[in-house]
Design an enzyme around this catalytic site. Structure first.
Site, PDB file in Angstrom:
ATOM      1  CB  ALA A  17      25.650   4.895  -0.787  1.00 42.15           C
ATOM      2  CG  HIS A  18      20.984   3.186  -1.871  1.00 40.38           C
ATOM      3  ND1 HIS A  18      19.939   3.729  -2.569  1.00 40.38           N
ATOM      4  CD2 HIS A  18      21.991   3.090  -2.772  1.00 40.38           C
ATOM      5  CE1 HIS A  18      20.293   3.939  -3.816  1.00 40.38           C
ATOM      6  NE2 HIS A  18      21.535   3.554  -3.957  1.00 40.38           N
ATOM      7  CG  ASN A  19      20.769  -1.178  -1.788  1.00 39.06           C
ATOM      8  OD1 ASN A  19      19.840  -1.311  -1.001  1.00 39.06           O
ATOM      9  ND2 ASN A  19      20.624  -0.620  -2.980  1.00 39.06           N
TER      10      ASN A  19
END
Length: 325
Positions: free
Chosen positions: A229-231
């Site tokens: 997922a993001h980050n």
């Protein structure tokens, strides 16, 4: 855009000095012309030290905004930030920009689409059906199997292998929620960086950062059907096996191993050389150099003892039940 114009567009009351806003960034990385936000007390130190031009902030924290930074006070700072991201979202199919640059010895199959400002290194192989968005960079000697998609602005290092059907740079799952129950998209403004010597299996999904980047560090090997997922920040030499799922802002140290169908909650860290057994659920940050299992997560030896105890309890119960008959 002008700060006053931005505030009016997203519905925040502001009548202070005018400033130019060039983009949106986290508190820690914001520069003098960036907008940022604050809604979690764990980041109070970042708020105190931010260089942002303006910060969206809840009224109870307005007095913690440092001098020189404008406080945009609102009851729903995250929602207003989501609205602001739409103002800075890039055009995903630009008409301007340079034609792709392809290095010596690279082989680009028919049916590959490349956007503007794409840079391909030397000795790269890109097979049919691949899509490279605007501004993508591919390092020397990298191999992309059929139907790999690399969204705009993402970067792949040298000597990487990416298998068929994988998507790099898709939007992270980010939404702000109104009091009426509507879900407002938080436009994902970051990118994905894959460092050198990384192999990514088939049909994986690696989300771009919300404001900055998702990073897969050198030498990591990822199996099929993995979601990052993001980050997230994946350390060097990490091994992720099939169907691993990492929630947003997970940080894995170097040489972490995660077994099949294991996963993490968001905003946590796993230390160097930790091993996560198959199907384990990581719900808290973990120290390195240990093996963990189960849900909720615990050290593997403790989990084995727990399973043995449960088994003995069950056997005793069944034995007593049989005697009562």
């Amino acid at each position: 855009m002008k700060l006053g114009e931005l505030a009016e567009t997203i519905g925040v009351d502001y009548r202070g000095p005018e400033r130019e806003i060039d983009g949106i960034a986290t508190l820690a990385n914001a520069k003098e012309r960036d907008l940022s936000f604050f809604d979690n007390p764990r980041y109070l130190r970042d708020l105190a030290e931010t260089k942002a031009a303006a910060v969206l902030v809840h009224p109870r924290f307005a007095d913690r905004v440092p001098p020189g930074t404008v406080a945009l006070v609102d009851e729903e700072p995250y929602l207003k930030l989501a609205l602001a991201t739409a103002l800075f979202a890039p055009d995903v199919m630009r008409e301007d920009g340079a034609e792709p640059v392809v290095g010596e010895g690279s082989r680009i199959a028919e049916g590959v689409h490349m956007g503007r400002d794409v840079v391909i290194g030397e000795g790269v192989t890109i097979m049919p059906g691949c899509y490279l968005g605007d501004g993508v960079k591919i390092g020397d000697g990298t191999l992309l199997y059929p139907n790999v998609t690399v969204y705009h602005g993402c970067e792949i290092g040298a000597l990487c292998i990416i298998h068929a059907g994988t998507v790099i740079g898709s939007d992270g799952y980010g939404f702000a929620h109104t009091k009426e129950g509507r879900h407002i998209k938080f436009h994902q403004l970051g990118r994905v960086v894959v460092e050198d010597d990384v192999e990514i299996g088939a049909n994986c999904a690696i989300d771009r950062g919300a404001l900055e980047e998702t990073r897969i560090r050198r030498g990591t090997k990822i199996d099929n059907l993995v979601h990052i997922a993001h980050n997230c920040d994946i350390g060097e030499g990490v091994l992720l096996t099939g169907q691993v799922g990492l929630s947003g802002s997970t940080k894995l140290g170097r040489n972490v191993v995660m077994g099949g169908q294991s996963g993490t909650a968001g905003h946590l860290e796993v230390g160097d050389f930790a091993t996560i057994a198959a199907k384990a659920g990581v719900t808290k940050s973990l120290s390195g150099g240990k093996t963990y299992a189960g849900f909720p997560i615990m050290e593997h030896r403790r989990w084995l003892k727990l399973q043995g105890l449960l088994s003995r309890l069950l056997e005793n119960y069944l034995s007593q039940k049989k005697e009562r008959r």
